[in-house]
Design an enzyme around this catalytic site. Structure first.
Site, PDB file in Angstrom:
ATOM      1  N   ALA A  31       0.863  -1.142   0.092  1.00  0.00           N
ATOM      2  CA  ALA A  31      -0.107   0.067  -0.046  1.00  0.00           C
ATOM      3  C   ALA A  31       0.967   1.179  -0.046  1.00  0.00           C
ATOM      4  O   ALA A  31       2.114   1.209   0.383  1.00  0.00           O
ATOM      5  CB  ALA A  31      -0.848   0.022   1.193  1.00  0.00           C
TER       6      ALA A  31
ATOM      7  N   GLY B 210       0.606   5.671   0.847  1.00  0.00           N
ATOM      8  CA  GLY B 210      -0.075   6.840   1.117  1.00  0.00           C
ATOM      9  C   GLY B 210       0.953   8.164   1.050  1.00  0.00           C
ATOM     10  O   GLY B 210       1.741   7.997   0.420  1.00  0.00           O
TER      11      GLY B 210
ATOM     12  N   GLY C  86       4.372   7.738   3.136  1.00  0.00           N
ATOM     13  CA  GLY C  86       5.273   6.564   2.997  1.00  0.00           C
ATOM     14  C   GLY C  86       4.261   5.409   2.096  1.00  0.00           C
ATOM     15  O   GLY C  86       3.323   5.474   1.778  1.00  0.00           O
TER      16      GLY C  86
ATOM     17  N   VAL D 117       4.090   0.816   2.401  1.00  0.00           N
ATOM     18  CA  VAL D 117       4.013  -0.257   3.202  1.00  0.00           C
ATOM     19  C   VAL D 117       4.459  -1.421   2.190  1.00  0.00           C
ATOM     20  O   VAL D 117       3.742  -1.394   1.205  1.00  0.00           O
ATOM     21  CB  VAL D 117       2.835  -0.777   4.100  1.00  0.00           C
ATOM     22  CG1 VAL D 117       3.195  -2.007   4.673  1.00  0.00           C
ATOM     23  CG2 VAL D 117       2.558   0.557   5.040  1.00  0.00           C
TER      24      VAL D 117
ATOM     25  N   LYS E 223       7.171  -0.427   6.858  1.00  0.00           N
ATOM     26  CA  LYS E 223       6.707   0.886   6.565  1.00  0.00           C
ATOM     27  C   LYS E 223       7.787   1.853   6.163  1.00  0.00           C
ATOM     28  O   LYS E 223       8.713   2.079   7.107  1.00  0.00           O
ATOM     29  CB  LYS E 223       5.874   1.312   7.735  1.00  0.00           C
ATOM     30  CG  LYS E 223       5.054   2.592   7.360  1.00  0.00           C
ATOM     31  CD  LYS E 223       4.032   2.956   8.615  1.00  0.00           C
ATOM     32  CE  LYS E 223       3.191   4.187   8.128  1.00  0.00           C
ATOM     33  NZ  LYS E 223       2.383   4.444   9.481  1.00  0.00           N
TER      34      LYS E 223
ATOM     35  N   ASP F  90      -5.151   9.710  13.723  1.00  0.00           N
ATOM     36  CA  ASP F  90      -5.453   9.347  12.219  1.00  0.00           C
ATOM     37  C   ASP F  90      -6.455   7.988  12.340  1.00  0.00           C
ATOM     38  O   ASP F  90      -6.150   7.128  11.278  1.00  0.00           O
ATOM     39  CB  ASP F  90      -4.281   9.011  11.707  1.00  0.00           C
ATOM     40  CG  ASP F  90      -4.592   9.452  10.141  1.00  0.00           C
ATOM     41  OD1 ASP F  90      -5.681   9.858   9.775  1.00  0.00           O
ATOM     42  OD2 ASP F  90      -3.783   9.055   9.067  1.00  0.00           O
TER      43      ASP F  90
END
Length: 156
Positions: free
Chosen positions: A23, A25, A28, A30, A45, A139
Site C-alpha cells: 500500500a 499513502g 510513505g 508499506v 513501512k 488518524d
C-alpha cells in the site's frame, strides 16, 4: 498516488528482503518483506523522502514505533524494529497482518449490523487501551483499520 521512490522486490531493508508493495499513502509506503534468517513475513513501512525531509516527520515516524509497543492489546499491530537505510530513509518493521482495511470492506457494501457492532467494540477496546496509557491516535479512519479474520471472534 505513486511515489518516484520505490523499493524493488529483492532489495534489502535491514535483514528483510522486499517481496512487493502492499500500500501507499501520502507519507510513505508499506511493503511486504521476509526475514532472510527465519523466513518471517513482515510489513515494512517506509517514509517517503519528501516527508522525511520535513523537520519533525522522521521523529514522529519513529515515535510511532515506540507508541505502538507501549500498548499491550491484541487489536494493535506490533512493531519489531526501526531503522534507516543507507540513504537516510526511515523504516519500521511491523507484524504482517493478513486481511483488508475497513475502507476496502466498505467498498463491497454495507456491513451486517452485528458485524459492525462487533468491529466497533474491538476498535473501542483498542482505543481504550491506548487512552489508558495517555496515548491518543490522531488518524482513525477506515483506511487505517485492518480487518483480520479470527475464527474465535463472533462473526469471524
Amino acid at each position: 498516488m505513486l511515489c518516484a521512490f520505490m523499493l524493488r522486490p529483492g532489495s534489502l531493508v535491514g535483514s528483510y528482503r522486499i517481496l512487493g508493495l502492499l500500500a501507499e499513502g501520502g507519507m510513505g509506503a508499506v511493503y511486504e518483506g521476509v526475514s532472510e534468517l527465519i523466513e518471517r513475513r513482515v510489513a515494512i513501512k517506509v517514509l517517503h523522502p519528501e516527508a522525511a525531509g520535513k523537520p519533525d516527520i522522521g521523529e514522529r515516524f519513529f515515535h510511532e514505533a515506540w507508541v505502538a509497543n507501549q500498548i499491550d492489546h491484541p487489536g494493535l499491530v506490533q512493531v519489531h524494529e526501526q531503522g534507516t537505510l543507507a540513504d537516510g530513509t526511515a523504516y519500521l518493521v511491523m507484524e504482517r497482518l493478513k486481511g483488508e482495511t475497513l475502507e476496502q470492506r466498505l467498498c463491497r457494501g454495507p456491513l451486517d449490523p452485528k458485524d459492525a457492532l462487533s468491529q466497533c467494540w474491538q476498535i473501542a477496546s483498542a482505543l481504550a487501551a491506548a487512552h489508558a496509557r495517555d496515548i491518543v491516535h490522531q488518524d482513525i479512519k477506515p483506511g487505517n483499520l485492518m480487518l483480520v479474520p479470527d475464527p474465535l471472534v463472533p462473526g469471524g
